[in-house]
Design a protein around this motif. Structure first.
Motif, PDB file in Angstrom:
ATOM      1  N   LYS A 196       0.811  -1.220   0.000  1.00 50.50           N
ATOM      2  CA  LYS A 196       0.000   0.000   0.000  1.00 50.50           C
ATOM      3  C   LYS A 196       0.844   1.269   0.000  1.00 50.50           C
ATOM      4  N   CYS A 197       2.151   1.119   0.135  1.00 48.04           N
ATOM      5  CA  CYS A 197       3.024   2.287   0.144  1.00 48.04           C
ATOM      6  C   CYS A 197       3.153   2.867  -1.262  1.00 48.04           C
ATOM      7  N   ASP A 198       3.646   4.081  -1.330  1.00 47.69           N
ATOM      8  CA  ASP A 198       3.801   4.796  -2.587  1.00 47.69           C
ATOM      9  C   ASP A 198       4.838   4.104  -3.473  1.00 47.69           C
ATOM     10  N   ASP A 199       4.761   4.312  -4.773  1.00 47.88           N
ATOM     11  CA  ASP A 199       5.728   3.730  -5.698  1.00 47.88           C
ATOM     12  C   ASP A 199       6.980   4.574  -5.858  1.00 47.88           C
ATOM     13  N   ASP A 200       6.990   5.772  -5.285  1.00 47.64           N
ATOM     14  CA  ASP A 200       8.146   6.653  -5.419  1.00 47.64           C
ATOM     15  C   ASP A 200       9.011   6.569  -4.155  1.00 47.64           C
ATOM     16  N   PHE A 201       9.893   7.536  -3.964  1.00 53.86           N
ATOM     17  CA  PHE A 201      10.879   7.472  -2.891  1.00 53.86           C
ATOM     18  C   PHE A 201      10.283   7.569  -1.497  1.00 53.86           C
ATOM     19  N   VAL A 202       9.112   8.169  -1.356  1.00 47.75           N
ATOM     20  CA  VAL A 202       8.492   8.288  -0.036  1.00 47.75           C
ATOM     21  C   VAL A 202       8.072   6.918   0.512  1.00 47.75           C
ATOM     22  N   PHE A 203       8.133   5.894  -0.324  1.00 40.79           N
ATOM     23  CA  PHE A 203       7.898   4.512   0.115  1.00 40.79           C
ATOM     24  C   PHE A 203       8.687   4.208   1.383  1.00 40.79           C
ATOM     25  N   ASP A 204       9.969   4.592   1.402  1.00 45.21           N
ATOM     26  CA  ASP A 204      10.821   4.277   2.553  1.00 45.21           C
ATOM     27  C   ASP A 204      10.259   4.851   3.845  1.00 45.21           C
ATOM     28  N   ASN A 205       9.802   6.098   3.784  1.00 45.83           N
ATOM     29  CA  ASN A 205       9.272   6.732   4.981  1.00 45.83           C
ATOM     30  C   ASN A 205       7.966   6.081   5.420  1.00 45.83           C
ATOM     31  N   GLN A 206       7.130   5.715   4.468  1.00 44.59           N
ATOM     32  CA  GLN A 206       5.879   5.049   4.810  1.00 44.59           C
ATOM     33  C   GLN A 206       6.128   3.684   5.443  1.00 44.59           C
ATOM     34  N   MET A 207       7.151   3.001   4.990  1.00 44.56           N
ATOM     35  CA  MET A 207       7.530   1.731   5.610  1.00 44.56           C
ATOM     36  C   MET A 207       7.932   1.933   7.067  1.00 44.56           C
ATOM     37  N   ILE A 208       8.736   2.957   7.315  1.00 41.64           N
ATOM     38  CA  ILE A 208       9.182   3.229   8.685  1.00 41.64           C
ATOM     39  C   ILE A 208       7.994   3.529   9.583  1.00 41.64           C
ATOM     40  N   LEU A 209       7.070   4.345   9.094  1.00 39.09           N
ATOM     41  CA  LEU A 209       5.895   4.688   9.891  1.00 39.09           C
ATOM     42  C   LEU A 209       5.092   3.439  10.245  1.00 39.09           C
ATOM     43  N   GLN A 210       4.914   2.549   9.285  1.00 38.68           N
ATOM     44  CA  GLN A 210       4.192   1.313   9.571  1.00 38.68           C
ATOM     45  C   GLN A 210       4.939   0.451  10.588  1.00 38.68           C
ATOM     46  N   ILE A 211       6.258   0.406  10.468  1.00 36.52           N
ATOM     47  CA  ILE A 211       7.076  -0.385  11.399  1.00 36.52           C
ATOM     48  C   ILE A 211       6.897   0.108  12.828  1.00 36.52           C
ATOM     49  N   PHE A 212       6.983   1.413  13.013  1.00 36.78           N
ATOM     50  CA  PHE A 212       6.805   1.960  14.363  1.00 36.78           C
ATOM     51  C   PHE A 212       5.357   1.843  14.823  1.00 36.78           C
ATOM     52  N   TRP A 213       4.416   2.000  13.905  1.00 38.11           N
ATOM     53  CA  TRP A 213       3.002   1.873  14.251  1.00 38.11           C
ATOM     54  C   TRP A 213       2.698   0.479  14.795  1.00 38.11           C
ATOM     55  N   LYS A 214       3.373  -0.518  14.237  1.00 34.15           N
ATOM     56  CA  LYS A 214       3.175  -1.905  14.665  1.00 34.15           C
ATOM     57  C   LYS A 214       3.966  -2.251  15.926  1.00 34.15           C
ATOM     58  N   GLY A 215       4.761  -1.314  16.413  1.00 30.99           N
ATOM     59  CA  GLY A 215       5.476  -1.538  17.672  1.00 30.99           C
ATOM     60  C   GLY A 215       6.848  -2.170  17.554  1.00 30.99           C
ATOM     61  N   PHE A 216       7.395  -2.246  16.333  1.00 33.74           N
ATOM     62  CA  PHE A 216       8.732  -2.815  16.158  1.00 33.74           C
ATOM     63  C   PHE A 216       9.806  -1.768  16.464  1.00 33.74           C
ATOM     64  N   GLU A 217      10.972  -2.237  16.915  1.00 29.20           N
ATOM     65  CA  GLU A 217      12.098  -1.353  17.175  1.00 29.20           C
ATOM     66  C   GLU A 217      13.112  -1.442  16.040  1.00 29.20           C
ATOM     67  N   VAL A 218      13.865  -0.372  15.856  1.00 33.90           N
ATOM     68  CA  VAL A 218      14.861  -0.298  14.787  1.00 33.90           C
ATOM     69  C   VAL A 218      16.238  -0.096  15.386  1.00 33.90           C
ATOM     70  N   GLY A 219      17.187  -0.973  15.038  1.00 28.40           N
ATOM     71  CA  GLY A 219      18.580  -0.792  15.424  1.00 28.40           C
ATOM     72  C   GLY A 219      19.350  -0.125  14.294  1.00 28.40           C
ATOM     73  N   GLU A 220      20.476   0.490  14.639  1.00 28.08           N
ATOM     74  CA  GLU A 220      21.288   1.169  13.632  1.00 28.08           C
ATOM     75  C   GLU A 220      22.756   0.751  13.745  1.00 28.08           C
ATOM     76  N   VAL A 221      23.434   0.716  12.604  1.00 27.42           N
ATOM     77  CA  VAL A 221      24.876   0.511  12.567  1.00 27.42           C
ATOM     78  C   VAL A 221      25.492   1.629  11.737  1.00 27.42           C
ATOM     79  N   THR A 222      26.713   1.994  12.071  1.00 27.15           N
ATOM     80  CA  THR A 222      27.402   3.046  11.338  1.00 27.15           C
ATOM     81  C   THR A 222      27.817   2.553   9.967  1.00 27.15           C
ATOM     82  N   CYS A 223      27.569   3.368   8.949  1.00 28.39           N
ATOM     83  CA  CYS A 223      27.840   2.935   7.568  1.00 28.39           C
ATOM     84  C   CYS A 223      28.607   4.005   6.789  1.00 28.39           C
TER      85      CYS A 223
END
Length: 245
Positions: free
Chosen positions: A175-202
């Motif tokens: 259901k996310c957009d087909d353009d670049f904002v897809f990434d942000n919509q994915m993140i919003l859904q992830i947090f909405w569902k209660g998942f946590e995000v870890g980060e590594v330096t790249c």
């Protein structure tokens, strides 16, 4: 497999013929079970290069579906193949495949269900040649998002991301957009569902062959990020709005 989990690397490709082989060769294939390349109707010979270097799963769109549309094909195929850990790695060599083991192990050991490779932790972005206007926009947007979403990520805009199967099955990425904002919509859904995000330096690299969106498209993307972040906050306050519509 890693700890009994099937590991799949997905590569959303567009005009990646010059960098694909170099990226592919640095993938730790002793840790990765499958590689999927989705070519978004490239005008070059990306598909032919993918075939020559031995990528087994190749999907070629019959028209350009956009960055988000490409990812939809990537994740759908990864789930079809039974992937337990799915990592998006751009084939333009902007992000190093050498971080794959770290990202796989974080999810595989149950530390986080989502891992982002952040260009902002440390000084990797500017050292790697990120344009200063993009760096400043990244920092401003990230601050804005952290406030509205009530999180504390160093960056929301990296294209190097790893997901557990449970996350991909829980969010409706179709259901996310087909353009670049897809990434942000994915993140919003992830947090909405209660998942946590870890980060590594790249560390990252900006060079002529690396994919990058221009100022106009970056501005459209930034406005989309702000719009959906506001909608997320309003939804948290009880507004009955669908986040992705």
């Amino acid at each position: 497999m890693y700890e009994g989990k099937k590991v799949i690397v997905v590569m959303p490709a567009y005009k990646a013929a010059l960098t694909l082989e170099k990226t592919y060769k640095e993938i730790p294939h002793d840790w990765v079970d499958e590689v999927i390349l989705v070519d978004d109707y490239s005008p070059d010979n990306t598909v032919e290069v993918a075939q020559q270097i031995g990528i087994k799963h190749i999907i070629r769109h019959d028209k350009n579906k956009g960055y988000g549309g490409n990812q939809k094909s990537c994740y759908t195929k990864a789930l079809e193949l039974g992937g337990d850990i799915v990592i998006m790695l751009h084939p333009d060599y902007q992000y190093t495949p050498m971080l794959l083991k770290a990202m796989i192990s974080i999810i595989g050991n149950g530390l986080y269900p989502v891992v982002f490779a952040s260009r902002i932790l440390g000084k990797g972005a500017l050292k790697g040649g990120m344009p200063i206007y993009k760096y400043i926009a990244n920092r401003i947007l990230t601050l804005f998002q952290n406030i509205l979403i009530d999180q504390k990520l160093s960056e929301y805009h990296t294209g190097y991301r790893a997901f557990s199967k449970e996350v991909l099955e829980a969010v409706d990425f179709t259901k996310c957009d087909d353009d670049f904002v897809f990434d942000n919509q994915m993140i919003l859904q992830i947090f909405w569902k209660g998942f946590e995000v870890g980060e590594v330096t790249c560390p990252t690299k900006y060079f002529e062959e690396a994919s990058s969106i221009n100022f106009k498209r970056s501005s459209i993307y930034g406005l989309g990020v702000i719009w959906y972040s506001i909608r997320y906050r309003l939804a948290k306050w009880g507004w009955k709005w669908e986040l992705m519509n």
